[in-house]
Design a protein around this motif. Structure first.
Motif, PDB file in Angstrom:
ATOM      1  N   GLU A 443       0.826  -1.203   0.000  1.00  0.00           N
ATOM      2  CA  GLU A 443       0.000   0.000   0.000  1.00  0.00           C
ATOM      3  C   GLU A 443       0.866   1.262   0.000  1.00  0.00           C
ATOM      4  O   GLU A 443       0.565   2.236  -0.689  1.00  0.00           O
ATOM      5  N   ILE A 444       1.936   1.229   0.782  1.00  0.00           N
ATOM      6  CA  ILE A 444       2.850   2.376   0.820  1.00  0.00           C
ATOM      7  C   ILE A 444       3.523   2.566  -0.530  1.00  0.00           C
ATOM      8  O   ILE A 444       3.623   3.693  -1.050  1.00  0.00           O
ATOM      9  N   GLU A 445       3.986   1.462  -1.135  1.00  0.00           N
ATOM     10  CA  GLU A 445       4.624   1.559  -2.455  1.00  0.00           C
ATOM     11  C   GLU A 445       3.658   2.167  -3.478  1.00  0.00           C
ATOM     12  O   GLU A 445       4.048   2.993  -4.313  1.00  0.00           O
ATOM     13  N   LYS A 446       2.415   1.743  -3.408  1.00  0.00           N
ATOM     14  CA  LYS A 446       1.412   2.254  -4.333  1.00  0.00           C
ATOM     15  C   LYS A 446       1.211   3.754  -4.143  1.00  0.00           C
ATOM     16  O   LYS A 446       1.148   4.520  -5.114  1.00  0.00           O
ATOM     17  N   GLU A 447       1.125   4.182  -2.876  1.00  0.00           N
ATOM     18  CA  GLU A 447       0.936   5.603  -2.600  1.00  0.00           C
ATOM     19  C   GLU A 447       2.145   6.426  -3.038  1.00  0.00           C
ATOM     20  O   GLU A 447       2.011   7.532  -3.567  1.00  0.00           O
ATOM     21  N   MET A 448       3.346   5.868  -2.834  1.00  0.00           N
ATOM     22  CA  MET A 448       4.565   6.611  -3.149  1.00  0.00           C
ATOM     23  C   MET A 448       4.779   6.764  -4.650  1.00  0.00           C
ATOM     24  O   MET A 448       5.539   7.623  -5.092  1.00  0.00           O
ATOM     25  N   MET A 449       4.123   5.952  -5.454  1.00  0.00           N
ATOM     26  CA  MET A 449       4.230   6.106  -6.911  1.00  0.00           C
ATOM     27  C   MET A 449       3.765   7.488  -7.361  1.00  0.00           C
ATOM     28  O   MET A 449       4.239   8.021  -8.365  1.00  0.00           O
ATOM     29  N   LYS A 450       2.844   8.071  -6.603  1.00  0.00           N
ATOM     30  CA  LYS A 450       2.310   9.379  -6.981  1.00  0.00           C
ATOM     31  C   LYS A 450       3.385  10.472  -6.924  1.00  0.00           C
ATOM     32  O   LYS A 450       3.238  11.516  -7.554  1.00  0.00           O
ATOM     33  N   MET A 451       4.442  10.225  -6.169  1.00  0.00           N
ATOM     34  CA  MET A 451       5.509  11.208  -6.069  1.00  0.00           C
ATOM     35  C   MET A 451       6.227  11.395  -7.408  1.00  0.00           C
ATOM     36  O   MET A 451       6.822  12.441  -7.669  1.00  0.00           O
ATOM     37  N   TRP A 452       6.169  10.378  -8.250  1.00  0.00           N
ATOM     38  CA  TRP A 452       6.910  10.402  -9.519  1.00  0.00           C
ATOM     39  C   TRP A 452       6.032  10.703 -10.722  1.00  0.00           C
ATOM     40  O   TRP A 452       6.545  10.932 -11.811  1.00  0.00           O
ATOM     41  N   THR A 453       4.691  10.640 -10.580  1.00  0.00           N
ATOM     42  CA  THR A 453       3.825  10.699 -11.746  1.00  0.00           C
ATOM     43  C   THR A 453       2.861  11.877 -11.670  1.00  0.00           C
ATOM     44  O   THR A 453       2.622  12.462 -10.624  1.00  0.00           O
ATOM     45  N   LEU A 454       2.292  12.184 -12.803  1.00  0.00           N
ATOM     46  CA  LEU A 454       1.300  13.254 -12.909  1.00  0.00           C
ATOM     47  C   LEU A 454       0.102  12.699 -13.662  1.00  0.00           C
ATOM     48  O   LEU A 454       0.229  12.178 -14.765  1.00  0.00           O
ATOM     49  N   SER A 455      -1.066  12.800 -13.063  1.00  0.00           N
ATOM     50  CA  SER A 455      -2.282  12.338 -13.729  1.00  0.00           C
ATOM     51  C   SER A 455      -2.876  13.467 -14.555  1.00  0.00           C
ATOM     52  O   SER A 455      -3.258  14.506 -14.018  1.00  0.00           O
ATOM     53  N   ALA A 456      -2.933  13.263 -15.846  1.00  0.00           N
ATOM     54  CA  ALA A 456      -3.518  14.284 -16.717  1.00  0.00           C
ATOM     55  C   ALA A 456      -5.016  14.414 -16.465  1.00  0.00           C
ATOM     56  O   ALA A 456      -5.586  15.487 -16.525  1.00  0.00           O
ATOM     57  N   THR A 494      17.436   6.834   5.018  1.00  0.00           N
ATOM     58  CA  THR A 494      18.114   5.818   4.201  1.00  0.00           C
ATOM     59  C   THR A 494      17.329   4.507   4.162  1.00  0.00           C
ATOM     60  O   THR A 494      17.126   3.926   3.099  1.00  0.00           O
ATOM     61  N   SER A 495      16.837   4.022   5.320  1.00  0.00           N
ATOM     62  CA  SER A 495      16.111   2.744   5.330  1.00  0.00           C
ATOM     63  C   SER A 495      14.825   2.818   4.518  1.00  0.00           C
ATOM     64  O   SER A 495      14.391   1.820   3.926  1.00  0.00           O
ATOM     65  N   THR A 496      14.213   3.978   4.468  1.00  0.00           N
ATOM     66  CA  THR A 496      12.975   4.154   3.697  1.00  0.00           C
ATOM     67  C   THR A 496      13.143   3.715   2.251  1.00  0.00           C
ATOM     68  O   THR A 496      12.254   3.076   1.665  1.00  0.00           O
ATOM     69  N   PHE A 497      14.305   4.007   1.660  1.00  0.00           N
ATOM     70  CA  PHE A 497      14.471   3.749   0.231  1.00  0.00           C
ATOM     71  C   PHE A 497      14.965   2.335  -0.039  1.00  0.00           C
ATOM     72  O   PHE A 497      15.021   1.910  -1.200  1.00  0.00           O
ATOM     73  N   VAL A 498      15.293   1.583   1.021  1.00  0.00           N
ATOM     74  CA  VAL A 498      15.432   0.133   0.893  1.00  0.00           C
ATOM     75  C   VAL A 498      14.046  -0.497   0.898  1.00  0.00           C
ATOM     76  O   VAL A 498      13.748  -1.392   0.099  1.00  0.00           O
ATOM     77  N   LEU A 499      13.198  -0.030   1.796  1.00  0.00           N
ATOM     78  CA  LEU A 499      11.812  -0.507   1.828  1.00  0.00           C
ATOM     79  C   LEU A 499      11.139  -0.323   0.467  1.00  0.00           C
ATOM     80  O   LEU A 499      10.458  -1.220  -0.029  1.00  0.00           O
ATOM     81  N   LEU A 500      11.347   0.839  -0.145  1.00  0.00           N
ATOM     82  CA  LEU A 500      10.719   1.154  -1.428  1.00  0.00           C
ATOM     83  C   LEU A 500      11.507   0.609  -2.621  1.00  0.00           C
ATOM     84  O   LEU A 500      11.017   0.637  -3.750  1.00  0.00           O
ATOM     85  N   ASP A 501      12.729   0.141  -2.369  1.00  0.00           N
ATOM     86  CA  ASP A 501      13.621  -0.375  -3.410  1.00  0.00           C
ATOM     87  C   ASP A 501      13.952   0.680  -4.467  1.00  0.00           C
ATOM     88  O   ASP A 501      14.099   0.372  -5.653  1.00  0.00           O
ATOM     89  N   TYR A 502      14.097   1.936  -4.036  1.00  0.00           N
ATOM     90  CA  TYR A 502      14.552   2.980  -4.946  1.00  0.00           C
ATOM     91  C   TYR A 502      16.078   2.991  -4.961  1.00  0.00           C
ATOM     92  O   TYR A 502      16.706   3.005  -3.896  1.00  0.00           O
ATOM     93  N   PRO A 503      16.718   3.003  -6.117  1.00  0.00           N
ATOM     94  CA  PRO A 503      18.161   3.222  -6.137  1.00  0.00           C
ATOM     95  C   PRO A 503      18.479   4.597  -5.558  1.00  0.00           C
ATOM     96  O   PRO A 503      17.746   5.572  -5.795  1.00  0.00           O
ATOM     97  N   ALA A 504      19.556   4.676  -4.790  1.00  0.00           N
ATOM     98  CA  ALA A 504      19.875   5.915  -4.079  1.00  0.00           C
ATOM     99  C   ALA A 504      21.384   6.094  -4.024  1.00  0.00           C
ATOM    100  O   ALA A 504      22.117   5.143  -3.745  1.00  0.00           O
TER     101      ALA A 504
END
Length: 590
Positions: A443-456, A494-504
């Protein structure tokens, strides 16, 4: 330390073994070794004031152990330049490896950064590489002769992976880790393994076998962890590239503490298997999965090794996935098809960054706004972001902790002072509880996707209505500057972006200056919670002398979406060129 306890004799044997690997002619004279370095046992409990503000970075250049040619070899080349000198016959692998082995030995005598020096076997491998090149006219691989180091966790055949625990000492590995095998196939030379914390659950690298690793820039500052030995070794040019692991920040934090570059990839980009963790086997597959990645002295050096590792990861590690990293023969586009958009994320919503950390973000944003082709936008705090740190912590502790504690208690090892009261046996989660945590993660991963995208069209759920809005994000690595020993605070950044698996990645910006002190001014923003309260103890003039931070490296963290590792490399290049004022001085653009 009780002299009759089992771990004491093991630690003494291990330290004697390590000392024997350093030839007499590579040993520093006593007057060059700072106070406190000769007693690994005492280093565990000594505080930062005991060490003093000693910078040892110049000693390798001035001690007389390295020849002028070895100084040139260890200081004047990047990864690709050094490999070109060896494959072109202008330098031999043996003289390159000897120079770095000597420098690693010097670095260890000043910081305690090594665990298993592999100097003899490294020199023999270098001679074999030279013989192969002379006989065939071709290098062994694209990293022919490159001196590299690895965290103590990685298996190296015939060598301990004790991870600082006496229970695991003198139990050599029977095979190489997948990454070690890959590096050897590429022609690299593993010259040493490096220090880490007891349990690998702290951010100050300190254990009973090898003592405390110190920061060569200022021995009062932490060197970081858990890949703590790699930070000083790379900073002191004792290795060209080091490989650590990261589950809570263990690549990025040492990079921040020494002012070098670090790269935490997505899962599968770098082979991870074949490591000693002290944990139950397979834990990473069901909880929070750690990754392996490089530390280096430039973005270019990170790119040079990742370009060879990523396309081959799936061939060496069962956890490797097919990866994209263009070869050098494919030029980067001169002009991007659209603006490269960088977002600025100023807080995680749990711990407010201290003033110098907020200031460095503003400075980097200002420099990026002046960079051709780059657009800078502010990122509003995502509602899901403050949930990440707590969930990451729970996933790290899904078992009962008995495997690690059995190893420690079986040898009657005391816990490091920082760990006492913080680590204990607990009740392992049930499958149902674990599944619930992973459902929360989804659920968190799904919500965090909005940080990168824009809904037209906000009402539409079609993929056609969505587009990438942000290419990379800049945020803090920690909410505070490099702290004194045992005072590193929040790992949520730092741990947050392991949880989300974002390269950092980590890009150093500048040293902490007098203007950053803000003497006499305290933070007046509301305290957000216990972590925030603890963080402010690192700035409150009643609890810290802020001048301890003077000269410490200030860095930023760069993020890209999951599996966009090459994009992270390009984003780090953009940030680094902007920070260093080098934009337009290289042929490669965005």
């Amino acid at each position: 330390m009780a002299a009759h306890e089992p771990y004491v004799a093991v630690a003494q044997r291990k330290q004697s073994q390590l000392a024997a690997t350093i030839p007499a002619e590579w040993r520093l004279p006593a007057h060059l070794i700072p106070e406190g370095m000769l007693s690994p046992a005492e280093s565990i409990t000594e505080g930062p004031k005991r060490y003093g503000k000693v910078n040892v970075m110049e000693i390798p250049r001035t001690c007389g152990i390295l020849t002028p040619k070895e100084l040139e070899i260890t200081e004047n080349y990047d990864v690709r330049g050094l490999i070109a000198e060896m494959t072109g016959g202008r330098l031999t692998a043996e003289e390159v490896v000897r120079g770095f082995c000597k420098r690693a030995a010097i670095a260890h005598q000043l910081t305690r950064c090594l665990t298993e020096p592999l100097f003899d076997r490294a020199l023999q491998r270098a001679r074999d590489l030279d013989d192969h090149l002379q006989r065939t006219g071709t290098p062994v691989g694209p990293l022919h002769g490159l001196p590299v180091s690895v965290k103590d966790t990685f298996w190296v055949e015939g060598v301990d992976s004790s991870i600082g625990l006496s229970a695991l000492a003198f139990k050599p590995a029977s095979s190489n880790a997948a990454l070690v095998e890959l590096l050897l196939s590429l022609g690299a030379v593993v010259i040493t393994k490096t220090n880490l914390p007891q349990t690998m659950a702290t951010l100050d690298s300190c254990n009973h076998l090898f003592g405390r690793t110190l920061n060569p820039l200022n021995r009062q500052w932490t060197a970081g962890g858990s890949s703590g030995g790699e930070g000083p070794l790379i900073a002191m040019r004792g290795s060209m590239v080091g490989f650590g692991t990261d589950i809570g920040g263990s690549i990025r934090i040492p990079a921040m503490c020494q002012g070098i570059y670090g790269f935490k990839p997505s899962v599968g980009r770098v082979p991870y298997g074949g490591q000693e963790s002290g944990q139950i086997p397979g834990k990473g597959r069901i909880a929070l999965q750690p990754v392996a990645g490089p530390l280096a002295r430039s973005v270019a050096d990170l790119g040079a090794v990742m370009a060879e590792i990523v396309p081959r990861a799936e061939l060496f590690g069962e956890d490797g996935i097919p990866g994209f990293w263009p070869s050098l023969s494919v030029p980067a586009p001169i002009t991007p098809p659209r603006n490269f958009t960088v977002g600025i994320l100023k807080t995680d919503g749990l711990v407010t960054p201290l003033p110098p950390i907020s200031r460095i973000l503003d400075e980097v944003a200002h420099l990026l706004r002046r960079t051709p082709g780059v657009e800078v936008v502010d990122i509003s705090l995502p509602a899901a972001l403050p949930k990440c740190q707590g969930l990451a912590n729970r996933l790290m502790g899904v078992d009962d902790g008995s495997n690690m504690l059995d190893l420690i208690e079986g040898m009657r090892e005391p816990l490091m002072p920082w760990l006492q009261g913080r680590i204990k046996r607990s009740k392992a989660l049930t499958v149902t509880q674990l599944a619930q945590l992973q459902a929360q993660r989804s659920e968190i991963e799904k919500e965090m996707m909005k940080m990168w995208t824009l809904s037209a069209l906000s009402s539409s759920t079609s993929s056609a209505s969505r587009a990438r809005r942000v290419d990379a994000i800049i945020c803090p690595i920690a909410p505070h500057p490099v702290p004194e020993l045992d005072r590193y605070n929040a790992v949520g950044y730092t741990s947050t972006f392991v949880l989300l698996d974002y390269p950092a990645g980590v890009v150093p910006v500048r040293p902490f200056a007098e203007s950053d002190l803000e003497t006499g001014r305290e933070m007046d923003a509301p305290v957000l919670g216990s972590w925030d309260k603890a963080n402010r103890q690192l700035w409150n003039e009643k609890t810290v002398d802020r001048r301890v931070y003077l000269g410490s490296p200030l860095s930023v963290q760069v993020l890209t979406p999951k599996q966009h590792d090459y994009d992270l490399f390009r984003a780090m290049e953009i940030v680094d060129r902007a920070v260093q004022g080098r934009w337009g001085t290289h042929s490669a653009k965005l």
